[in-house]
Scaffold this motif. Sequence first.
Motif, mmCIF file in Angstrom:
data_model
loop_
_atom_site.group_PDB
_atom_site.id
_atom_site.type_symbol
_atom_site.label_atom_id
_atom_site.label_comp_id
_atom_site.label_asym_id
_atom_site.label_seq_id
_atom_site.Cartn_x
_atom_site.Cartn_y
_atom_site.Cartn_z
ATOM 1 N N ASP A 37 0.857 -1.186 0.000
ATOM 2 C CA ASP A 37 0.000 0.000 0.000
ATOM 3 C C ASP A 37 0.894 1.237 0.000
ATOM 4 O OD1 ASP A 37 0.860 0.445 2.673
ATOM 5 O OD2 ASP A 37 -0.761 -0.816 3.418
ATOM 6 N N LEU A 38 0.279 2.396 -0.141
ATOM 7 C CA LEU A 38 1.047 3.628 -0.276
ATOM 8 C C LEU A 38 1.881 3.910 0.970
ATOM 9 C CD1 LEU A 38 1.562 5.895 -2.273
ATOM 10 C CD2 LEU A 38 -0.355 7.152 -1.266
ATOM 11 N N LEU A 39 1.322 3.670 2.136
ATOM 12 C CA LEU A 39 2.044 3.962 3.376
ATOM 13 C C LEU A 39 3.278 3.080 3.521
ATOM 14 C CD1 LEU A 39 2.214 5.484 6.030
ATOM 15 C CD2 LEU A 39 0.711 3.757 7.061
ATOM 16 N N LEU A 97 9.251 2.432 3.017
ATOM 17 C CA LEU A 97 10.397 1.838 2.325
ATOM 18 C C LEU A 97 11.282 2.917 1.720
ATOM 19 C CD1 LEU A 97 11.766 -0.788 1.309
ATOM 20 C CD2 LEU A 97 10.305 -0.637 -0.722
ATOM 21 N N LYS A 98 10.668 3.928 1.139
ATOM 22 C CA LYS A 98 11.416 5.051 0.586
ATOM 23 C C LYS A 98 12.135 5.824 1.696
ATOM 24 C CE LYS A 98 12.576 8.476 -2.198
ATOM 25 N NZ LYS A 98 13.612 8.357 -3.248
ATOM 26 N N HIS A 99 11.512 5.933 2.852
ATOM 27 C CA HIS A 99 12.080 6.698 3.962
ATOM 28 C C HIS A 99 13.351 6.052 4.504
ATOM 29 C CE1 HIS A 99 12.036 9.571 7.226
ATOM 30 N NE2 HIS A 99 12.141 8.585 8.122
ATOM 31 N N ASN A 100 13.497 4.735 4.307
ATOM 32 C CA ASN A 100 14.695 4.052 4.792
ATOM 33 C C ASN A 100 15.953 4.519 4.068
ATOM 34 O OD1 ASN A 100 13.224 2.535 6.610
ATOM 35 N ND2 ASN A 100 12.898 0.852 5.176
ATOM 36 N N ASN A 101 15.792 4.936 2.844
ATOM 37 C CA ASN A 101 16.938 5.414 2.060
ATOM 38 C C ASN A 101 16.453 6.485 1.091
ATOM 39 O OD1 ASN A 101 19.444 5.719 0.940
ATOM 40 N ND2 ASN A 101 19.700 3.569 0.364
ATOM 41 N N ASP A 107 3.730 7.875 -8.126
ATOM 42 C CA ASP A 107 5.183 7.698 -8.212
ATOM 43 C C ASP A 107 5.752 7.973 -6.818
ATOM 44 O OD1 ASP A 107 7.956 7.984 -8.562
ATOM 45 O OD2 ASP A 107 7.705 8.641 -10.626
ATOM 46 N N LEU A 108 6.326 6.975 -6.186
ATOM 47 C CA LEU A 108 6.775 7.120 -4.786
ATOM 48 C C LEU A 108 7.887 8.150 -4.641
ATOM 49 C CD1 LEU A 108 5.488 5.573 -2.426
ATOM 50 C CD2 LEU A 108 5.036 4.537 -4.638
ATOM 51 N N ASP A 109 8.742 8.296 -5.645
ATOM 52 C CA ASP A 109 9.816 9.289 -5.556
ATOM 53 C C ASP A 109 9.254 10.710 -5.569
ATOM 54 O OD1 ASP A 109 11.984 7.481 -5.444
ATOM 55 O OD2 ASP A 109 11.836 7.152 -7.597
#
Length: 280
Positions: A217-219, A224-228, A267-269
Motif C-alpha cells: 500500500d502507499l504507506l 520503504l522510501k524513507h529508509n533510504n 510515483d513514490l519518488d
Amino acid sequence: VRTTLRLLSPEYLFYTNHDSYIIPKGYSAYLSYLLPFYLLGLINFVIAISRGGRAHAYLFYTMIASILLTASAFELVYHRNVVGLLITAIIITLGIRDFATWLYHKRFSPLLKFVTLSFLITLALFQTSKYLLTYYVDTSIKQPLLTKYDAPAIYDFLSAYRGYTIYDNIFFAPVYAGIYWQLDPGDFQQNARWSKPDDWGFTNAETWHNLHFKGADLLSLLCLKHNNPQVPLKTLLIDDATGHYQDYASYISHDFTGSLDLHAVYDLDLIYPIAKQYYP
C-alpha cells in the motif's frame, strides 16, 4: 439441496443473476433463447449416459462434483465456476447439434427450414445485441469501478515506465501488462509466481519480474522510501484515486463523462517529499 438444484435451474442459468459484478442486472449466464437447446441437450445427455457413453459419463460426474463443491459452501458462485459453466455450454451445444440433425433429416420443405433457421438466427442476434448494448452502454458507464474499463489507459501510461517496480492494487498487473504491452507469454509461463488459492479455489499471477498484483500500500511504500530517501525507488503504485495524495498522482483515469476520478498512478519518488512535508 436447494442450492444444488438451483445450479441446474433454467431460471438461474437463463433468466436471473444473483449479483451484477460481471453480468448486467436482469441477465444470467446464458441468453434465454438457448434454453430450449439446454433442455434438449440435457435430455439427450441423460439418455447417452444410460446407454453407457463414457465421454458423457465423465462430463456428468464432473458436473455433479462441480455442483456439490459449489453447493457445499452455500454460495451461489456458479457464474464464476468455470467448469460448471463449460459443461452447461457443452450441453447446450449437444442440444443445438441434435436439433440441427433432426431438422436436416426431416422432410420439411426448404421454405419451412429457411423460416425456422431465420427465426432462430434473428432471435439470437436480437438478444445478443440487446445484451451488448445493456452491458457497454448502461452497465459499464454506471458501474465504471466494477467494469474497470480504464485499464488500457492506465497501462498505456505505464508503458513508459517498464523498468520501474509496479504494484497494482486494482488490476492484475502481470496479466494486464502482458496483454497491453505484448510481452513474451513464454517468459510469463516460466517466471510468473502464482498466489495460493483463495477460499473459492481461485488463484492468479501475483508477481512477474517487476510487476506485482497487490502486496503493498502507499504507506508501506513510503516507509520503504524513507529508509533510504536519497536513492531513487523507481516504484509506482496503482490504486484508487482517493485520499491525501490524489492531487499529486502522476496519472488519474476517468469515466466516460470525464467527471469521475477512477484510479490513480502514484510515483513514490514524487510523493515522498510531499508526504514528508505535509503528512510527516
